[in-house]
Design an enzyme around this catalytic site. Sequence first.
Site, short mmCIF file in Angstrom:
data_model
loop_
_atom_site.label_atom_id
_atom_site.label_comp_id
_atom_site.label_asym_id
_atom_site.label_seq_id
_atom_site.Cartn_x
_atom_site.Cartn_y
_atom_site.Cartn_z
N ARG A 212 0.60 -1.25 -0.14
CA ARG A 212 -0.23 -0.24 -0.04
C ARG A 212 0.91 1.23 0.04
O ARG A 212 0.45 2.00 -0.94
CB ARG A 212 -0.93 0.07 1.25
CG ARG A 212 -1.86 1.25 1.19
CD ARG A 212 -2.99 1.41 2.43
NE ARG A 212 -3.63 0.28 2.73
CZ ARG A 212 -4.33 -0.05 3.73
NH1 ARG A 212 -4.43 0.95 4.76
NH2 ARG A 212 -5.27 -1.08 3.93
N HIS B 205 -8.29 -3.61 -7.55
CA HIS B 205 -7.99 -3.03 -6.31
C HIS B 205 -9.65 -2.65 -5.29
O HIS B 205 -10.06 -1.86 -5.50
CB HIS B 205 -7.27 -1.74 -6.58
CG HIS B 205 -6.66 -1.13 -5.34
ND1 HIS B 205 -5.44 -1.24 -5.01
CD2 HIS B 205 -6.94 0.18 -4.65
CE1 HIS B 205 -5.06 -0.66 -3.94
NE2 HIS B 205 -5.80 0.39 -3.75
N TYR C 147 -17.61 13.47 -13.37
CA TYR C 147 -17.48 14.81 -14.34
C TYR C 147 -16.22 14.85 -15.08
O TYR C 147 -16.23 15.44 -16.10
CB TYR C 147 -17.64 16.06 -13.66
CG TYR C 147 -18.93 16.16 -12.58
CD1 TYR C 147 -20.18 16.24 -13.53
CD2 TYR C 147 -18.86 16.38 -11.32
CE1 TYR C 147 -21.31 16.43 -12.62
CE2 TYR C 147 -20.12 16.39 -10.70
CZ TYR C 147 -21.14 16.42 -11.55
OH TYR C 147 -22.60 16.54 -10.67
#
Length: 748
Positions: A34, A80, A125
């Site tokens: 990570r 993931h 968006y």
Amino acid sequence: MANAPLDDNIELLPLKEFTEKSYLDYSMYVILDRALPYIGDGLKPVQRRIVYAMSELGLKAGHKFKKSARTVGDVLGKFHPHGDSACYEAMVLMAQPFSYRYPLLEGQGNWGSPDDPKSFAAMRYTEARLSRFSELLLSELGQGTVDWVPNFDGTLQEPRQLPARVPHVLLNGTTGIAVGMTTDIPPHNLKEVCQACIHLLKNPKATVRELAKFIPAPDYPTEAEIITPAADLQKIYESGSGSLRMRACYEKENGDIVITALPYQASPAKIMEQIAAQMNAKKLPMVVDLRDESDHENPTRLIIVPRSNRVDTDELMTHLFATTDLERSYRVNMNVIGLDGRPKVHNLREMLTQWLKFRSDTVRRRLEYRLQKVIERLHLLDGLLIAFLNLDEVIRIIRQEDEPKKALMKRFKLTEVQADYILDTKLRQLARLEEMKIKAEQKELAEERNELQKVLGSKQRLKTLLRKELQAVIDEYADPRRSPLVERAAAQAISEAALISSDPVTIILSEKGWVRAAKGHEVDAAELNYKSGDAYLHSARGKTNQMAVFIDSTGRTYAIPAHTLPSARGQGEPLTGRLSPPSGATFCGVMCGDAEQLYLLATDFGYGFVVKLGELLTRNKKGKAVLKVPEGAKVLPPVAVADMETHWVAAVSNEGKLLIHHVAELPQLPKGKGVKIMNIPAAKAKSRQEYLTAITVIDEDDSLKIYAGKRYKVLKPEDMEIYEGERAQRGHKLPQGFRSVNRMEPAE
């Protein structure tokens, strides 16, 4: 109640063992999967999965953009299984040109701004695709260069790492917080890093000092200056950790200061707030205006307007560098997961050496993969050529035999692969010109096979190939350094006193301990309005950029900046609101001036000494013990001393006795009880039968004005001769009617 029988499938462990194992497992997961990047491709798992998923979606450079939500959905659904917001934020970071030195993604829509990097629009968006630079990570992916591992649910395969053609771990850098360790790798310039790799390939024993000639410093995605000395930068590369400083760039334009570049990740809005806060607090009097004129043509253009042309621009900017984010410090900790799968802080040489090992293995695997493909193709072409030369016989066998594959293999001694390929070949490919094409391809592939075998059989040839490929990357992707290296001294903030305008002010103290400051020195403090039950006690003349020093009835002194005191337009404020004097103590006087200004401190028992104002300064709200006050004595208001050689002390007692002697007879001490100014018997002093009522300092040419209630008398120099004497004498009595003196002052 009897214990219930245990299920055989339940494993019992001591809590200590269980928690220890669980925490260690979690720690290793955070470290390895990570927070820390892998040295090979310089990516964390989430970044690697985003780049790979986008390549699988066909979002390569030059292709059409797709909604970011599509990419995030693919990454989460396939590779993931974590939070979508964290994944999208990692994606945004890779697309921000002010965050990444070489962005891996290109975005359409609102992807944040330097003012607020996290002000990006929602993923529904925005649109994204891979950048051209990402090809350096992906171009060799399908060439046998990496290991493939199952995804989280075992339904798909994903690359363990990407076959980076450059040391990406240094180019874009990274930050991360794991368990018990962190990483902070700054970005660097591609050309410099690749040239250092080429030098290391030519000189495997090259030192960090030699490599630092190619990589003198990090290269951030901003034009701000790196001001850390070269020697300190070299120490960072030698140890793998340290810190460096960046400073904004500015220029002068029509008398204004224009800031054209800010340090990495410094927010223009925050810097404007920091400067404005100093202006509002009146700590920046030399600045009158502040504007942000940044636009698309000038991404950074902050305007600072000085008060006048006399303002020292460089001194002002040095102060702002020290007190705002116009200068910032960056931590360096080159902690990465090495080729052995373990996290470690690497120095520059170790980092490049390990990456070259990774790159060498990657290129070897690519060449071996290609060699295998070439050999397989040559094998097929050999069979195809046999079929072409015996075309009629091949056609006959295919038409007449029940098992043409076995017949072909037996008749022409072909392998099963060759036979399958012949049977799968279309007749149109067996035209007359095909023999020439087959032989030409065979020749070309044979040459490639021989070349591949030479490279794979020689370490030197492999190194040469690595150098050529790195040079090709430099030729195609290199760009100039953005962060210039300029050694500069550390910034120093201008002292608060120097920042404050030097205006005359009169500090006024009342009997109840209320304080205020009136503009100018021509102030009749006694005639000001005071609260009911309060009255004028003492005043001192000074300047707004000096300290106001107060003394209380215990002999402790306190200091407050004069410019922070309330205006005399009101009735002021109590000193106890800012200071913490001992219980029962009252304030007796005020002083103001520069640090070398002399003051006479005394008690009404007749003891005193001269002290520099600088000795009385303290930041402690509880004050500083300076004047030792005998039991039963009172502290007299302090008196300014202009000249020890020409000034005289005038002291008067409640019995009307006046003594005048040279100030030079008094010692100059930092603290203490002092010496006798006027001889007052101890017994009379303790019983309060005799004590000093007033003390002042006059010039040798001054007259002395003495007050008895509302009446006053002026003693001219010739009138004062009978009162002159030596220190510690009793003095002489004043005329009748002026033996109850409560105040004295010089009169010109």
